[in-house]
Design a protein around this motif. Structure first.
Motif, PDB file in Angstrom:
ATOM      1  N   THR A  43      -8.714  20.061   2.491  1.00 35.82           N
ATOM      2  CA  THR A  43      -9.765  20.854   1.841  1.00 35.82           C
ATOM      3  C   THR A  43     -11.140  20.377   2.282  1.00 35.82           C
ATOM      4  O   THR A  43     -12.045  21.176   2.550  1.00 35.82           O
ATOM      5  N   ARG A  44     -11.281  19.054   2.365  1.00 34.54           N
ATOM      6  CA  ARG A  44     -12.566  18.492   2.811  1.00 34.54           C
ATOM      7  C   ARG A  44     -12.864  18.932   4.251  1.00 34.54           C
ATOM      8  O   ARG A  44     -13.997  19.328   4.573  1.00 34.54           O
ATOM      9  N   PHE A  47     -13.982  22.477   4.311  1.00 33.85           N
ATOM     10  CA  PHE A  47     -15.351  22.596   3.796  1.00 33.85           C
ATOM     11  C   PHE A  47     -16.367  22.230   4.874  1.00 33.85           C
ATOM     12  O   PHE A  47     -17.332  22.962   5.118  1.00 33.85           O
ATOM     13  N   GLU A  48     -16.140  21.094   5.511  1.00 30.75           N
ATOM     14  CA  GLU A  48     -17.103  20.622   6.518  1.00 30.75           C
ATOM     15  C   GLU A  48     -17.113  21.551   7.740  1.00 30.75           C
ATOM     16  O   GLU A  48     -18.162  21.766   8.343  1.00 30.75           O
ATOM     17  N   ARG A  50     -16.572  24.743   7.686  1.00 32.77           N
ATOM     18  CA  ARG A  50     -17.281  25.957   7.266  1.00 32.77           C
ATOM     19  C   ARG A  50     -18.798  25.723   7.247  1.00 32.77           C
ATOM     20  O   ARG A  50     -19.574  26.556   7.714  1.00 32.77           O
ATOM     21  N   LEU A  51     -19.185  24.574   6.720  1.00 28.54           N
ATOM     22  CA  LEU A  51     -20.610  24.253   6.650  1.00 28.54           C
ATOM     23  C   LEU A  51     -21.186  24.072   8.057  1.00 28.54           C
ATOM     24  O   LEU A  51     -22.286  24.527   8.363  1.00 28.54           O
ATOM     25  N   ARG A  52     -20.398  23.431   8.901  1.00 27.25           N
ATOM     26  CA  ARG A  52     -20.832  23.176  10.277  1.00 27.25           C
ATOM     27  C   ARG A  52     -21.095  24.489  11.021  1.00 27.25           C
ATOM     28  O   ARG A  52     -22.051  24.600  11.780  1.00 27.25           O
ATOM     29  N   ARG A  54     -22.061  27.239   9.686  1.00 21.47           N
ATOM     30  CA  ARG A  54     -23.308  27.819   9.173  1.00 21.47           C
ATOM     31  C   ARG A  54     -24.519  27.089   9.751  1.00 21.47           C
ATOM     32  O   ARG A  54     -25.542  27.694  10.050  1.00 21.47           O
ATOM     33  N   VAL A  55     -24.396  25.771   9.900  1.00 26.93           N
ATOM     34  CA  VAL A  55     -25.502  24.992  10.489  1.00 26.93           C
ATOM     35  C   VAL A  55     -25.694  25.404  11.952  1.00 26.93           C
ATOM     36  O   VAL A  55     -26.815  25.601  12.426  1.00 26.93           O
ATOM     37  N   SER A  56     -24.590  25.547  12.649  1.00 22.53           N
ATOM     38  CA  SER A  56     -24.666  25.919  14.064  1.00 22.53           C
ATOM     39  C   SER A  56     -25.357  27.275  14.248  1.00 22.53           C
ATOM     40  O   SER A  56     -26.111  27.476  15.197  1.00 22.53           O
ATOM     41  N   ALA A  57     -25.106  28.173  13.301  1.00 21.87           N
ATOM     42  CA  ALA A  57     -25.704  29.516  13.393  1.00 21.87           C
ATOM     43  C   ALA A  57     -27.224  29.475  13.240  1.00 21.87           C
ATOM     44  O   ALA A  57     -27.919  30.416  13.637  1.00 21.87           O
TER      45      ALA A  57
END
Lengths: 87, 235
Positions: A43-44, A47-48, A50-52, A54-57
């Motif tokens: 799960t962790r 999460f990371e 998915r966040l990564r 968004r950051v890359s975008a």
């Protein structure tokens, strides 16, 4: 070759290196072996990841018309310069 | 060797004139026209990416435009050095990064500039172990849904941009190279002229600081574990 059993702490410690593709094949296999069996770490990792994404975008932003115009002028200038060089 | 960017697009052959050494002797008008056309065709879809990366690196729209323009100029004049046309995107981004880093170093050398952030502030140190996941993850299902989902649903592109921009320079630049542009740690270390271990530590601190900022923004957007997850709407 069987994967080396890792505990959660070791996996979380190396999670970003795993996501950044900084690990070798053996290390990747060890992490993935753990992630396939540990719901918390999986799960962790999700999460990371998915966040990564968004950051890359955040590295893509619509270039303002002024920049398009500036680049157009720059290319025209280079083109003129090159054409003159070859005539 | 040009660094290939992970987002490198489909191959498109580079006109032969360029392989022969760029603006080499004997190029016909047709060669020149082909080369210009090829360059513009590859550049056009890449401009938003170049501008976005430049903006995240510089935090300033005018500086970002200057860097993109300089990188494009350098790329055009060095097109003959591009050995693998498939690497055009990564090659141009690499030039852009070098333009930025040169300018960044030049500014860092100015004596009046305050020292930045290799030494983090006490507040940054407090944040160095922060993880969003620990704040948001609930090992059980809640009737109103998952906090993680609420977090991602309320996370705007703008929030992430602001959080990246809020990072101290060395952390931000390292993070943009690795996490936004997809450089490896050793490529980032080489570009920045710093040891590999410094890249690792900067990344680690950058991620923690970024996540802390995003957590604070999420609080402003109403995503909190103690409010029943109702989450007020953004204006």
């Amino acid at each position: 070759m069987s994967a080396r059993p890792l505990d959660c702490e070791e996996v979380i410690e190396r999670l970003f290196e795993y996501l950044d593709r900084e690990l070798d094949e053996r290390q990747i296999a060890d992490i993935e072996h753990h992630l396939a069996r540990c719901r918390d770490c999986f799960t962790r990792a999700q999460f990371e990841t998915r966040l990564r994404a968004r950051v890359s975008a955040a590295g893509t932003v619509t270039a303002p018309p002024r920049l398009h115009q500036r680049i157009r002028q720059l290319l025209d200038r280079f083109n003129d310069g090159e054409a003159n060089t070859h005539h | 060797m040009p660094l290939a960017h992970p987002d490198t697009q489909a191959p498109m052959p580079l006109p032969q004139a360029t392989y022969r050494g760029g603006s080499g002797i004997g190029m016909s008008d047709r060669d020149i026209d082909n080369r210009q056309h090829w360059f513009e065709q590859r550049l056009s879809p890449l401009l938003d990416r170049l501008y976005g990366c430049a903006l995240r690196l510089t935090r300033d729209p005018d500086d970002a435009e200057d860097i993109v323009a300089e990188a494009v100029g350098k790329a055009w004049s060095r097109l003959g050095e591009l050995r693998d046309p498939q690497c055009f995107d990564g090659w141009l981004l690499h030039i852009l990064n070098n333009v930025f880093i040169s300018e960044w170093r030049r500014r860092q050398c100015r004596p009046q500039r305050p020292a930045t952030a290799e030494d983090p502030s006490p507040d940054e140190l407090d944040s160095s172990t922060f993880t969003l996941f620990q704040q948001l993850h609930q090992p059980f299902l809640l009737w109103w849904g998952s906090l993680e989902e609420q977090f991602f649903n309320s996370l705007l592109h703008e929030d992430i941009q602001q959080a990246i921009d809020a990072l101290p320079d060395p952390f931000r630049v390292t993070m943009v190279l690795v996490e936004v542009q997809g450089y490896s740690y050793s490529e980032a270390a080489h570009l920045l002229g710093i040891p590999l271990g410094t890249v690792r530590s900067r990344l680690s601190r950058a991620r923690a600081l970024l996540q802390k900022t995003l957590w604070e923004q999420a609080g402003d957007a109403g995503v909190r574990p103690d409010d029943g997850g109702t989450g007020r709407q953004r204006p």
